[in-house]
Design a protein around this motif. Structure first.
Motif, PDB file in Angstrom:
ATOM      1  N   LEU A 163      52.901  42.499 104.814  1.00 28.14           N
ATOM      2  CA  LEU A 163      51.456  42.673 104.796  1.00 28.14           C
ATOM      3  C   LEU A 163      50.955  43.375 106.055  1.00 28.14           C
ATOM      4  CD1 LEU A 163      50.319  39.257 103.290  1.00 28.14           C
ATOM      5  CD2 LEU A 163      50.662  41.438 102.119  1.00 28.14           C
ATOM      6  N   MET A 164      50.010  44.276 105.857  1.00 29.70           N
ATOM      7  CA  MET A 164      49.398  45.045 106.947  1.00 29.70           C
ATOM      8  C   MET A 164      47.886  44.843 106.882  1.00 29.70           C
ATOM      9  SD  MET A 164      51.760  47.060 108.463  1.00 29.70           S
ATOM     10  CE  MET A 164      53.037  45.839 108.509  1.00 29.70           C
ATOM     11  N   HIS A 165      47.435  43.616 107.132  1.00 30.91           N
ATOM     12  CA  HIS A 165      46.032  43.309 106.912  1.00 30.91           C
ATOM     13  C   HIS A 165      45.140  43.427 108.135  1.00 30.91           C
ATOM     14  CE1 HIS A 165      46.075  41.313 102.731  1.00 30.91           C
ATOM     15  NE2 HIS A 165      46.672  42.479 102.755  1.00 30.91           N
ATOM     16  N   THR A 166      45.713  43.707 109.294  1.00 33.56           N
ATOM     17  CA  THR A 166      44.862  43.931 110.463  1.00 33.56           C
ATOM     18  C   THR A 166      44.882  45.405 110.808  1.00 33.56           C
ATOM     19  OG1 THR A 166      46.615  43.608 112.095  1.00 33.56           O
ATOM     20  CG2 THR A 166      45.435  41.627 111.355  1.00 33.56           C
ATOM     21  N   ALA A 167      43.780  45.858 111.380  1.00 37.14           N
ATOM     22  CA  ALA A 167      43.703  47.263 111.784  1.00 37.14           C
ATOM     23  C   ALA A 167      44.819  47.579 112.774  1.00 37.14           C
ATOM     24  CB  ALA A 167      42.339  47.550 112.397  1.00 37.14           C
ATOM     25  N   ARG A 168      45.106  46.637 113.653  1.00 34.70           N
ATOM     26  CA  ARG A 168      46.162  46.844 114.657  1.00 34.70           C
ATOM     27  C   ARG A 168      47.525  47.028 113.989  1.00 34.70           C
ATOM     28  NH1 ARG A 168      45.368  45.329 119.542  1.00 34.70           N
ATOM     29  NH2 ARG A 168      46.961  45.783 121.050  1.00 34.70           N
ATOM     30  N   SER A 169      47.846  46.178 113.002  1.00 40.47           N
ATOM     31  CA  SER A 169      49.152  46.309 112.334  1.00 40.47           C
ATOM     32  C   SER A 169      49.262  47.641 111.594  1.00 40.47           C
ATOM     33  CB  SER A 169      49.402  45.134 111.379  1.00 40.47           C
ATOM     34  OG  SER A 169      48.517  45.163 110.277  1.00 40.47           O
ATOM     35  N   ARG A 170      48.159  48.094 111.010  1.00 36.73           N
ATOM     36  CA  ARG A 170      48.191  49.371 110.295  1.00 36.73           C
ATOM     37  C   ARG A 170      48.322  50.542 111.264  1.00 36.73           C
ATOM     38  NH1 ARG A 170      44.199  46.559 107.703  1.00 36.73           N
ATOM     39  NH2 ARG A 170      42.495  47.864 108.464  1.00 36.73           N
ATOM     40  N   GLN A 171      47.644  50.458 112.410  1.00 32.76           N
ATOM     41  CA  GLN A 171      47.724  51.530 113.402  1.00 32.76           C
ATOM     42  C   GLN A 171      49.110  51.607 114.033  1.00 32.76           C
ATOM     43  OE1 GLN A 171      44.521  50.339 115.938  1.00 32.76           O
ATOM     44  NE2 GLN A 171      42.963  51.329 114.678  1.00 32.76           N
ATOM     45  N   GLN A 172      49.743  50.455 114.217  1.00 37.20           N
ATOM     46  CA  GLN A 172      51.061  50.414 114.848  1.00 37.20           C
ATOM     47  C   GLN A 172      52.197  50.686 113.865  1.00 37.20           C
ATOM     48  OE1 GLN A 172      51.065  46.564 116.737  1.00 37.20           O
ATOM     49  NE2 GLN A 172      50.092  47.349 118.587  1.00 37.20           N
ATOM     50  N   ALA A 173      51.905  50.626 112.592  1.00 35.72           N
ATOM     51  CA  ALA A 173      52.948  50.852 111.584  1.00 35.72           C
ATOM     52  C   ALA A 173      53.471  52.277 111.702  1.00 35.72           C
ATOM     53  CB  ALA A 173      52.393  50.604 110.187  1.00 35.72           C
ATOM     54  N   ARG A 174      54.750  52.398 111.720  1.00 34.84           N
ATOM     55  CA  ARG A 174      55.381  53.721 111.783  1.00 34.84           C
ATOM     56  C   ARG A 174      55.905  54.100 110.400  1.00 34.84           C
ATOM     57  NH1 ARG A 174      52.897  55.128 115.821  1.00 34.84           N
ATOM     58  NH2 ARG A 174      53.482  54.297 117.835  1.00 34.84           N
ATOM     59  N   ASP A 175      55.283  53.532 109.403  1.00 34.02           N
ATOM     60  CA  ASP A 175      55.728  53.696 108.027  1.00 34.02           C
ATOM     61  C   ASP A 175      54.515  53.995 107.156  1.00 34.02           C
ATOM     62  OD1 ASP A 175      57.508  53.690 105.919  1.00 34.02           O
ATOM     63  OD2 ASP A 175      57.994  51.565 106.051  1.00 34.02           O
ATOM     64  N   ARG A 176      54.767  54.366 105.947  1.00 33.64           N
ATOM     65  CA  ARG A 176      53.696  54.582 104.989  1.00 33.64           C
ATOM     66  C   ARG A 176      53.034  53.253 104.646  1.00 33.64           C
ATOM     67  NH1 ARG A 176      56.376  58.786 100.639  1.00 33.64           N
ATOM     68  NH2 ARG A 176      56.361  60.558 102.041  1.00 33.64           N
ATOM     69  N   LEU A 177      51.736  53.324 104.325  1.00 36.12           N
ATOM     70  CA  LEU A 177      51.001  52.145 103.888  1.00 36.12           C
ATOM     71  C   LEU A 177      50.807  52.227 102.380  1.00 36.12           C
ATOM     72  CD1 LEU A 177      48.309  51.895 106.695  1.00 36.12           C
ATOM     73  CD2 LEU A 177      50.470  50.646 106.503  1.00 36.12           C
ATOM     74  N   TYR A 178      51.122  51.134 101.717  1.00 36.80           N
ATOM     75  CA  TYR A 178      51.015  51.049 100.260  1.00 36.80           C
ATOM     76  C   TYR A 178      49.848  50.137  99.913  1.00 36.80           C
ATOM     77  CZ  TYR A 178      55.546  53.285 100.073  1.00 36.80           C
ATOM     78  OH  TYR A 178      56.579  54.184 100.200  1.00 36.80           O
ATOM     79  N   TYR A 179      49.001  50.616  99.016  1.00 39.22           N
ATOM     80  CA  TYR A 179      47.805  49.893  98.608  1.00 39.22           C
ATOM     81  C   TYR A 179      47.982  49.375  97.187  1.00 39.22           C
ATOM     82  CZ  TYR A 179      45.613  52.045 102.638  1.00 39.22           C
ATOM     83  OH  TYR A 179      45.309  52.432 103.916  1.00 39.22           O
ATOM     84  N   ARG A 180      47.457  48.172  96.950  1.00 40.08           N
ATOM     85  CA  ARG A 180      47.450  47.626  95.591  1.00 40.08           C
ATOM     86  C   ARG A 180      46.251  46.722  95.423  1.00 40.08           C
ATOM     87  NH1 ARG A 180      49.618  42.264  95.320  1.00 40.08           N
ATOM     88  NH2 ARG A 180      50.775  41.689  97.190  1.00 40.08           N
ATOM     89  N   LEU A 181      45.911  46.466  94.187  1.00 43.64           N
ATOM     90  CA  LEU A 181      44.843  45.518  93.890  1.00 43.64           C
ATOM     91  C   LEU A 181      45.354  44.114  94.110  1.00 43.64           C
ATOM     92  CD1 LEU A 181      43.544  47.102  90.581  1.00 43.64           C
ATOM     93  CD2 LEU A 181      42.516  47.277  92.851  1.00 43.64           C
TER      94      LEU A 181
END
Length: 138
Positions: A111-129
């Protein structure tokens, strides 16, 4: 439609003839229109629609229900498809997460639910409902 009487079993279209062959059709659960849309900002609704289109709008015979479960969507895709700015999209994503309408994961399903985790991710982000929850954002 004219006042002509219909023959038994005759097909009646409620769509203008130019619309009858439109494909693809995206199956959107009515609950998103009925319960979610009234409470979302314009940007939140647009981002949610993109996530719906990029997931439920694609057939994936490998998945239960035959639709994609998640999709990689980049910031540039969100900007292009919604017409919104980077900041507006970031706020919309934060709002959809707060309303628990979407889930964001990395490639491994983390899970990448914080802005910080998403910014630090060096990978693609996958979105789902977030289908495990009633989409009522109150």
């Amino acid at each position: 439609m004219t006042n002509q009487s219909l023959q038994q079993g005759e097909k009646v279209s409620v769509l203008p003839s130019a619309w009858e062959d439109l494909t693809p059709v995206v199956p959107v659960p009515a609950i998103y229109f009925d319960d979610s849309m009234p409470y979302l900002s314009d940007a939140e609704w647009r981002v949610l629609c993109i996530i719906i289109r990029q997931t439920l709008g694609w057939v994936d015979k490998e998945q239960v229900g035959g639709r994609k479960r998640r999709d990689w969507i980049s910031q540039s895709q969100f900007r292009e498809k919604t017409g919104k700015s980077r900041d507006s999209i970031s706020r919309a994503i934060a709002g959809l997460l707060r309303h628990e309408l979407i889930v964001i994961e990395n490639r491994d399903g983390e899970l990448m639910h914080t802005a910080r985790s998403r910014q630090q991710a060096r990978d693609r982000l996958y979105y789902r409902l977030n289908l495990s929850r009633n989409p009522h954002p109150r």
